[in-house]
Design a protein around this motif. Structure first.
Motif, PDB file in Angstrom:
ATOM      1  N   THR A   1      14.654 -36.473   5.858  1.00 47.26           N
ATOM      2  CA  THR A   1      13.119 -36.331   6.141  1.00 47.26           C
ATOM      3  C   THR A   1      12.439 -35.110   5.628  1.00 47.26           C
ATOM      4  O   THR A   1      11.351 -34.951   5.736  1.00 47.26           O
ATOM      5  N   GLY A   2      13.113 -34.298   5.088  1.00 43.32           N
ATOM      6  CA  GLY A   2      12.779 -33.062   4.647  1.00 43.32           C
ATOM      7  C   GLY A   2      13.083 -31.588   5.711  1.00 43.32           C
ATOM      8  O   GLY A   2      13.490 -32.017   6.722  1.00 43.32           O
ATOM      9  N   PRO A   3      12.657 -30.611   5.389  1.00 45.87           N
ATOM     10  CA  PRO A   3      12.996 -29.438   5.954  1.00 45.87           C
ATOM     11  C   PRO A   3      12.329 -29.169   7.256  1.00 45.87           C
ATOM     12  O   PRO A   3      11.106 -30.070   7.514  1.00 45.87           O
ATOM     13  N   VAL A   4      13.079 -29.012   8.385  1.00 49.24           N
ATOM     14  CA  VAL A   4      12.567 -28.820   9.832  1.00 49.24           C
ATOM     15  C   VAL A   4      12.169 -27.432  10.180  1.00 49.24           C
ATOM     16  O   VAL A   4      12.805 -26.707   9.907  1.00 49.24           O
ATOM     17  N   PRO A   5      10.997 -27.488  10.363  1.00 54.32           N
ATOM     18  CA  PRO A   5      10.432 -26.201  10.615  1.00 54.32           C
ATOM     19  C   PRO A   5      10.973 -25.504  11.883  1.00 54.32           C
ATOM     20  O   PRO A   5      11.205 -26.230  12.964  1.00 54.32           O
ATOM     21  N   ASP A   6      11.108 -24.358  11.952  1.00 52.81           N
ATOM     22  CA  ASP A   6      11.254 -23.579  13.322  1.00 52.81           C
ATOM     23  C   ASP A   6      10.271 -22.985  14.024  1.00 52.81           C
ATOM     24  O   ASP A   6       9.726 -21.838  13.706  1.00 52.81           O
ATOM     25  N   ARG A   7       9.617 -23.926  14.823  1.00 56.54           N
ATOM     26  CA  ARG A   7       8.146 -23.523  15.288  1.00 56.54           C
ATOM     27  C   ARG A   7       8.189 -22.207  16.059  1.00 56.54           C
ATOM     28  O   ARG A   7       7.522 -21.225  16.044  1.00 56.54           O
ATOM     29  N   PRO A   8       9.223 -22.089  17.104  1.00 60.13           N
ATOM     30  CA  PRO A   8       9.033 -20.981  17.936  1.00 60.13           C
ATOM     31  C   PRO A   8       9.383 -19.462  17.103  1.00 60.13           C
ATOM     32  O   PRO A   8       8.679 -18.559  17.288  1.00 60.13           O
ATOM     33  N   ALA A   9      10.285 -19.640  15.871  1.00 57.61           N
ATOM     34  CA  ALA A   9      10.517 -18.520  15.038  1.00 57.61           C
ATOM     35  C   ALA A   9       9.154 -18.375  14.327  1.00 57.61           C
ATOM     36  O   ALA A   9       8.936 -17.026  13.751  1.00 57.61           O
ATOM     37  N   ASP A  10       8.516 -19.412  13.845  1.00 56.39           N
ATOM     38  CA  ASP A  10       7.407 -19.269  13.108  1.00 56.39           C
ATOM     39  C   ASP A  10       6.068 -18.672  13.812  1.00 56.39           C
ATOM     40  O   ASP A  10       5.524 -17.788  13.320  1.00 56.39           O
ATOM     41  N   ALA A  11       6.063 -19.106  14.993  1.00 55.22           N
ATOM     42  CA  ALA A  11       5.123 -18.588  15.869  1.00 55.22           C
ATOM     43  C   ALA A  11       5.431 -17.126  16.236  1.00 55.22           C
ATOM     44  O   ALA A  11       4.551 -16.121  16.096  1.00 55.22           O
ATOM     45  N   ALA A  12       6.816 -16.639  16.461  1.00 51.76           N
ATOM     46  CA  ALA A  12       6.874 -15.218  16.704  1.00 51.76           C
ATOM     47  C   ALA A  12       6.587 -14.499  15.240  1.00 51.76           C
ATOM     48  O   ALA A  12       6.185 -13.253  15.409  1.00 51.76           O
ATOM     49  N   ALA A  13       6.997 -15.057  14.052  1.00 51.93           N
ATOM     50  CA  ALA A  13       6.775 -14.272  12.819  1.00 51.93           C
ATOM     51  C   ALA A  13       5.237 -14.214  12.912  1.00 51.93           C
ATOM     52  O   ALA A  13       4.946 -13.058  12.232  1.00 51.93           O
ATOM     53  N   GLU A  14       4.280 -15.093  13.062  1.00 52.54           N
ATOM     54  CA  GLU A  14       2.899 -15.212  13.056  1.00 52.54           C
ATOM     55  C   GLU A  14       2.474 -14.083  13.756  1.00 52.54           C
ATOM     56  O   GLU A  14       1.500 -13.248  13.599  1.00 52.54           O
ATOM     57  N   VAL A  15       3.235 -13.857  15.102  1.00 49.93           N
ATOM     58  CA  VAL A  15       2.522 -12.743  15.970  1.00 49.93           C
ATOM     59  C   VAL A  15       2.778 -11.473  15.513  1.00 49.93           C
ATOM     60  O   VAL A  15       1.907 -10.359  15.604  1.00 49.93           O
ATOM     61  N   THR A  16       4.171 -11.134  14.983  1.00 56.33           N
ATOM     62  CA  THR A  16       4.540 -10.079  14.104  1.00 56.33           C
ATOM     63  C   THR A  16       3.799  -9.503  12.786  1.00 56.33           C
ATOM     64  O   THR A  16       3.076  -8.573  12.785  1.00 56.33           O
ATOM     65  N   ARG A  17       3.239 -10.767  12.402  1.00 54.30           N
ATOM     66  CA  ARG A  17       2.423 -10.639  11.191  1.00 54.30           C
ATOM     67  C   ARG A  17       0.970 -10.174  11.596  1.00 54.30           C
ATOM     68  O   ARG A  17       0.260  -9.132  11.236  1.00 54.30           O
ATOM     69  N   ARG A  18       0.530 -10.718  12.693  1.00 48.18           N
ATOM     70  CA  ARG A  18      -0.864 -10.386  12.970  1.00 48.18           C
ATOM     71  C   ARG A  18      -0.743  -8.860  13.441  1.00 48.18           C
ATOM     72  O   ARG A  18      -2.088  -8.057  13.531  1.00 48.18           O
ATOM     73  N   ASP A  19       0.079  -8.473  14.423  1.00 47.75           N
ATOM     74  CA  ASP A  19       0.452  -7.172  14.860  1.00 47.75           C
ATOM     75  C   ASP A  19       0.488  -6.159  13.681  1.00 47.75           C
ATOM     76  O   ASP A  19      -0.373  -5.122  13.818  1.00 47.75           O
ATOM     77  N   GLN A  20       0.969  -6.563  12.699  1.00 45.95           N
ATOM     78  CA  GLN A  20       0.991  -5.602  11.589  1.00 45.95           C
ATOM     79  C   GLN A  20      -0.080  -5.444  10.845  1.00 45.95           C
ATOM     80  O   GLN A  20      -0.657  -4.412  10.310  1.00 45.95           O
ATOM     81  N   LEU A  21      -1.225  -6.659  10.801  1.00 46.14           N
ATOM     82  CA  LEU A  21      -2.297  -6.598   9.980  1.00 46.14           C
ATOM     83  C   LEU A  21      -3.203  -5.878  11.043  1.00 46.14           C
ATOM     84  O   LEU A  21      -3.991  -5.011  10.690  1.00 46.14           O
ATOM     85  N   ARG A  22      -3.301  -5.908  12.502  1.00 47.12           N
ATOM     86  CA  ARG A  22      -3.884  -5.115  13.320  1.00 47.12           C
ATOM     87  C   ARG A  22      -3.722  -3.735  12.952  1.00 47.12           C
ATOM     88  O   ARG A  22      -4.697  -2.742  13.028  1.00 47.12           O
ATOM     89  N   GLU A  23      -2.426  -3.408  12.780  1.00 49.62           N
ATOM     90  CA  GLU A  23      -2.025  -1.756  12.652  1.00 49.62           C
ATOM     91  C   GLU A  23      -2.757  -1.411  11.374  1.00 49.62           C
ATOM     92  O   GLU A  23      -3.448  -0.182  11.220  1.00 49.62           O
ATOM     93  N   HIS A  24      -2.608  -2.318  10.414  1.00 54.14           N
ATOM     94  CA  HIS A  24      -3.163  -1.772   9.198  1.00 54.14           C
ATOM     95  C   HIS A  24      -4.490  -1.765   9.195  1.00 54.14           C
ATOM     96  O   HIS A  24      -5.263  -0.700   8.694  1.00 54.14           O
ATOM     97  N   GLY A  25      -5.374  -2.504  10.075  1.00 52.06           N
ATOM     98  CA  GLY A  25      -6.787  -2.454  10.149  1.00 52.06           C
ATOM     99  C   GLY A  25      -7.263  -1.111  10.691  1.00 52.06           C
ATOM    100  O   GLY A  25      -8.137  -0.452  10.575  1.00 52.06           O
ATOM    101  N   ARG A  26      -6.223  -0.779  11.908  1.00 52.24           N
ATOM    102  CA  ARG A  26      -6.829   0.449  12.673  1.00 52.24           C
ATOM    103  C   ARG A  26      -6.572   1.681  11.770  1.00 52.24           C
ATOM    104  O   ARG A  26      -7.319   2.457  11.742  1.00 52.24           O
ATOM    105  N   VAL A  27      -5.401   1.704  10.790  1.00 58.83           N
ATOM    106  CA  VAL A  27      -5.157   2.719   9.989  1.00 58.83           C
ATOM    107  C   VAL A  27      -6.452   2.950   9.155  1.00 58.83           C
ATOM    108  O   VAL A  27      -6.835   3.802   8.433  1.00 58.83           O
ATOM    109  N   ALA A  28      -6.902   1.652   8.467  1.00 60.56           N
ATOM    110  CA  ALA A  28      -7.672   1.553   7.200  1.00 60.56           C
ATOM    111  C   ALA A  28      -9.077   1.997   8.058  1.00 60.56           C
ATOM    112  O   ALA A  28      -9.794   2.746   7.191  1.00 60.56           O
ATOM    113  N   VAL A  29      -9.624   1.748   9.041  1.00 65.40           N
ATOM    114  CA  VAL A  29     -10.786   2.203   9.613  1.00 65.40           C
ATOM    115  C   VAL A  29     -10.960   3.692   9.921  1.00 65.40           C
ATOM    116  O   VAL A  29     -11.661   4.286   9.577  1.00 65.40           O
ATOM    117  N   GLU A  30      -9.576   4.280  10.119  1.00 65.65           N
ATOM    118  CA  GLU A  30      -9.539   5.542  10.360  1.00 65.65           C
ATOM    119  C   GLU A  30      -9.702   6.432   8.950  1.00 65.65           C
ATOM    120  O   GLU A  30     -10.239   7.169   8.810  1.00 65.65           O
TER     121      GLU A  30
END
Length: 419
Positions: free
Chosen positions: A88-117
């Motif tokens: 049927t094709g690759p099986v996504p790892d939804r919990p891992a993908d969700a955790a990775a997305e949370v990490t990505r958003r946190d990293q982007l938020r930190e990048h945004g904080r540094v950028a406005v400073e």
């Protein structure tokens, strides 16, 4: 899948593999838990029974871990995940993908904080709200992390260059070239332009969305000191007497001698450079009627008119005048909430002082209007503070009446005539 059990892909097993795939996705690719299949027909029951090694009814409950072991020890020699992905094709790892997305958003938020400073806008209330609007809008979710970081950096840099106090007047192509390396980097159809305009709107109007029409968007850019070009927009002046001996300074002095108004482009203001003038006071008004009255009366004063919200060229001229230690700017505008907003921005940016723009002047204007029987409109819009005279905002809230600048021209003209 290379297996002697070609029948694993038989149509009769499709309901089983479809149900297993959904459970594996929910389980984060783990072969655990029990799975129920219902309403199997005879051929499906036979196929599932052959697979698990026992007869099954129309409804059967399977243990995924047992199925995994059975497949691994069978001629297929492949576990449940391998079989499902082969079929049927690759099986996504939804919990891992969700955790990775949370990490990505946190990293982007930190990048945004540094950028406005780094852009020098972290201390401004609207900056945090602007960043929050980026996360809520989902606009960054469609970009890779690198693309999102580049976009945030470019947008915060643009906002820092345009909304700093004071900022450099720009044409939009100049600003785009500085930030993106191309003169078209801030064209209306770019995502970067939309994000920058959203920040400008929050900073200058409190709105979380920029205007929908092109004319209003150009006006918003102008309010932030960004012109469409350096020649189309002008600032209305009267009586300026530059001390330099270049042709433009001579022309301004000649027009002042003739009591003639002058429209200056951004190119003109740049030509004037460090604008040394003969006068020690420059009056600043919001409405052209005040300047027109001064010209009609041959007033000896110097006057700059913002014509409403100051454009890029108006801000550039006021900045050049404010940079002269011996020159004092004094400002008058409409006694309504938009006029108060304009006044606050001009005074904060240039250090201008109020010109007949205090609570006593507002009260006197209302009294004169009532004496003449002139009707006054009611105030509307969000209330603002008046840091140069807190009593003015209190008086405006109490009376809730608009006094436009045109109605007090006579009083303003008295000052301009007595310079």
């Amino acid at each position: 899948m290379n297996t002697p059990l070609a029948w694993l892909g038989a149509p009769e097993l499709v309901p089983l593999w479809s149900a297993v795939r959904l459970r594996l996705i929910r389980n984060g690719r783990a072969a655990r838990g029990r799975l129920s299949l219902r309403a199997l027909d005879d051929r499906q029951r036979e196929a599932v029974g052959l697979l698990i090694g026992r007869p099954v009814a129309a409804q059967v409950t399977l243990d995924l871990a047992e199925l995994d072991r059975a497949l691994a020890s069978s001629a297929a020699a492949a576990g449940l995940i391998e079989v499902i992905e082969a079929l049927t094709g690759p099986v996504p790892d939804r919990p891992a993908d969700a955790a990775a997305e949370v990490t990505r958003r946190d990293q982007l938020r930190e990048h945004g904080r540094v950028a406005v400073e780094a852009a020098g806008i972290a201390d401004q209330d609207w900056a945090a709200r602007w960043l929050d609007s980026l996360w809520r809008s989902g606009v960054l979710a469609r970009l890779t992390s690198d693309e999102a970081r580049r976009l945030i950096t470019a947008a915060t840099t643009a906002l820092g260059l345009t909304l700093s106090r004071p900022s450099t007047p720009w044409s939009r192509s100049e600003l785009a070239e500085r930030i993106t390396g191309t003169a078209h980097g801030l064209d209306d159809d770019t995502l970067l332009a939309r994000l920058v305009l959203r920040g400008i709107a929050l900073a200058l109007t409190g709105s979380s969305e920029p205007p929908p029409d092109a004319v209003a968007r150009r006006a918003l850019w102008e309010s932030a000191g960004v012109a469409g070009d350096t020649v189309a927009t002008t600032v209305l002046t009267y009586g300026l007497r530059p001390l330099a001996d270049d042709w433009l300074s001579r022309s301004l002095r000649q027009r002042a001698d003739q009591h003639a108004e002058t429209h200056l482009t951004l190119r003109d203001v740049r030509r004037l450079g460090h604008l040394l003038i003969a006068q020690d006071t420059v009056y600043v008004c919001e409405n052209p009627r005040v300047l027109e009255a001064a010209a009609d009366a041959a007033a000896p004063a110097a006057l700059v008119c913002t014509s409403g919200n100051p454009t890029t060229v108006a801000l550039a001229l006021l900045d050049a005048l404010a940079a002269q230690d011996r020159v004092r700017l004094i400002y008058h505008g409409d006694f309504d909430w938009p006029g108060i907003g304009i006044a606050e921005r001009v005074m904060r940016r240039t250090g201008a002082l109020p010109w007949r723009f205090r609570s006593t002047d507002y009260e006197a204007a209302i009294a004169e209007a009532r004496r003449r029987g002139t009707p006054l409109r009611e105030l509307s819009g969000p209330n603002l503070d008046t840091p140069w005279d807190p009593a003015l905002a209190a008086a405006m809230r109490r009376h809730a009446l608009v006094v436009h600048e045109e109605s007090v021209v006579a009083a303003l003209l008295d000052d301009l005539m007595n310079r």
